[in-house]
Design an enzyme around this catalytic site. Structure first.
Site, PDB file in Angstrom:
ATOM      1  N   CYS A 103      26.587  -5.818  43.584  1.00  0.00           N
ATOM      2  CA  CYS A 103      25.841  -4.564  43.667  1.00  0.00           C
ATOM      3  C   CYS A 103      26.208  -3.730  44.894  1.00  0.00           C
ATOM      4  CB  CYS A 103      24.344  -4.813  43.599  1.00  0.00           C
ATOM      5  SG  CYS A 103      23.651  -5.664  45.016  1.00  0.00           S
ATOM      6  N   ASP A 138      23.901  -7.697  39.584  1.00  0.00           N
ATOM      7  CA  ASP A 138      24.671  -8.914  39.826  1.00  0.00           C
ATOM      8  C   ASP A 138      25.123  -8.903  41.277  1.00  0.00           C
ATOM      9  OD1 ASP A 138      26.791  -7.158  39.947  1.00  0.00           O
ATOM     10  OD2 ASP A 138      27.692  -7.779  38.055  1.00  0.00           O
ATOM     11  N   HIS A 163      19.758  -6.020  47.570  1.00  0.00           N
ATOM     12  CA  HIS A 163      20.127  -5.228  46.404  1.00  0.00           C
ATOM     13  C   HIS A 163      20.158  -3.750  46.796  1.00  0.00           C
ATOM     14  CE1 HIS A 163      20.627  -4.271  42.185  1.00  0.00           C
ATOM     15  NE2 HIS A 163      19.743  -3.301  42.351  1.00  0.00           N
TER      16      HIS A 163
END
Length: 415
Positions: free
Chosen positions: A192, A189, A402
């Site tokens: 991160c 999500d 990410h």
């Protein structure tokens, strides 16, 4: 913080002059400015939409399809069309509507789990993670940091084929594997970056940081709200329209929780027991997300301090100029409304905000940026000139969006 700086809301003009110390900094090439350059590594191949391309490699990282944007290598970045284009590109990738400081209306945040998926990843990767979660046992279903697996095994699963991107990623993972044996995947999500950094900091903590122990630490929300009325528009997760007093009390509870958890985990001597305590904390969603709100508020406090320091002629790190050079964050009020309020809801941390997180925690965040393999930006430090006594946490990213966690160090990591 001087009272003259208390009303920087919306219309505050950007600083036009530099302090003497900052002028000296201008003469040196800064890694920070290079980090804000989004280089096009590989053009978008024509066969991206084909079935062969889909099976040949993992989805093309966002960095692969970004345009080039120029920043000066020294001094304060100029507010040129290039910077404005970069901001527009970043905000488009976050799929996040901007709310101007002139308005006091706060956007309604979506509360469904679907709305909190990582906006930086495509639907295919999100769907794969859902399948992976369904395959895990019920005890692991809510674990925000997945169990460790061999780092090269993970690489082989994620990056097959012989495309330039896949080859570069495999080389990057091979380099990381010289230092770390395993990897733990972080839940995807928009928290991160905060999740990976905090998990690493707590799992390595042997003492509570001095700034967490200060007497006025828990009074921070009350003190800031008494000076800056616009902070009452701070958006807590799934809790909108709070009154000023309620926001102050709630954030105070989050800061107290952060201090308590950090203290408890740092006092655990055995490494296995310490990891178990971290895993337990990151299975408790209510506590976990409360800690992220605490981190975001600490980032806001740090931004206010840096902004005021610069306005008062004190020397500030170069990333601070970049932070407030954006049209969407020319002052702390805009930074809160257009960026910090959206972290975890509709967007994650941008590159310049990784510096802000590092300064807020007084930690050096070392990141293996795999798509930058074979360049001098492959291993990046936030900040690039850290204090010697700051602890170091290490993360991995394939696209600056990410973040995952490397674990089981093979040999001592040297800065």
């Amino acid at each position: 913080m001087p009272g003259s700086q208390d009303n920087f809301q919306g219309g505050m003009a950007e600083p036009t002059s530099l302090s003497a110390g900052a002028e000296q900094t201008q003469k040196k090439e800064s890694v920070a400015t290079r980090l804000m350059k989004h280089e096009r590594e590989v053009g978008v191949p024509n066969e991206l939409g084909s079935a062969n391309a889909a099976t040949d490699q993992k989805e093309q990282p966002a960095s692969e399809i970004r345009e080039d944007y120029g920043y000066r290598s020294t001094g304060r970045p100029e507010k040129t069309g290039a910077i404005k284009s970069l901001v527009a590109d970043q905000d488009a990738s976050r799929n996040c509507e901007l709310y101007l400081p002139a308005s006091n209306n706060c956007p309604a945040m979506e509360s469904s789990e679907e709305s909190e998926e990582d906006m930086y990843r495509d639907a295919e990767e999100i769907e794969r993670e859902k399948i992976l979660l369904c395959e895990t046992s019920s005890s692991e279903h809510k674990l925000s940091v997945a169990p460790e697996m061999d780092i090269m095994e993970y690489c082989r699963k994620e990056w097959r084929g012989n495309t330039p991107v896949a080859k570069r990623m495999r080389k990057g993972y091979e380099a990381v594997a010289q230092k770390f044996a395993s990897i733990r995947r972080v839940r995807g999500d928009n928290y991160c970056a905060l999740r990976a950094t905090l998990f690493q900091a707590l799992s390595q903590a042997t003492q509570i940081p001095s700034w967490l122990q200060s007497e006025d630490f828990t009074m921070l929300p009350q003190n800031l709200l008494s000076r800056y009325d616009w902070i009452k528009q701070w958006q807590l997760k799934q809790k909108l329209g709070r009154k000023m007093g309620e926001i102050s009390d709630e954030i105070k509870e989050y800061l107290i929780l952060l201090r308590k958890k950090w203290k408890n985990i740092s006092e655990i001597k055995g490494p296995i027991e310490k990891q178990e305590a971290c895993d337990k904390l990151f299975k408790n969603e209510e506590e976990e997300y409360s800690l992220y709100e605490a981190l975001k508020f600490l980032m806001l406090n740090t931004a206010i301090e840096l902004y005021n320091d610069d306005k008062n002629g004190r020397r500030v790190p170069v990333f601070s100029w970049l932070l407030f050079a954006r049209d969407t964050s020319s002052n702390p009020c805009q930074l809160m409304r257009n960026h910090l309020n959206h972290i975890g809801h509709s967007g994650g941390l941008e590159q310049v905000e990784m510096f802000l997180l590092a300064y807020a925690l007084r930690y050096t965040i070392q990141v293996y940026r795999l798509y930058k393999y074979s360049t001098d930006e492959f291993i990046t430090l936030y900040p690039n000139d850290p204090e010697e006594d700051w602890p170091v946490v290490t993360l991995i990213t394939e696209d600056d969006r990410h973040y995952n966690i490397p674990v089981r160090m093979c040999q001592e990591t040297m800065l």
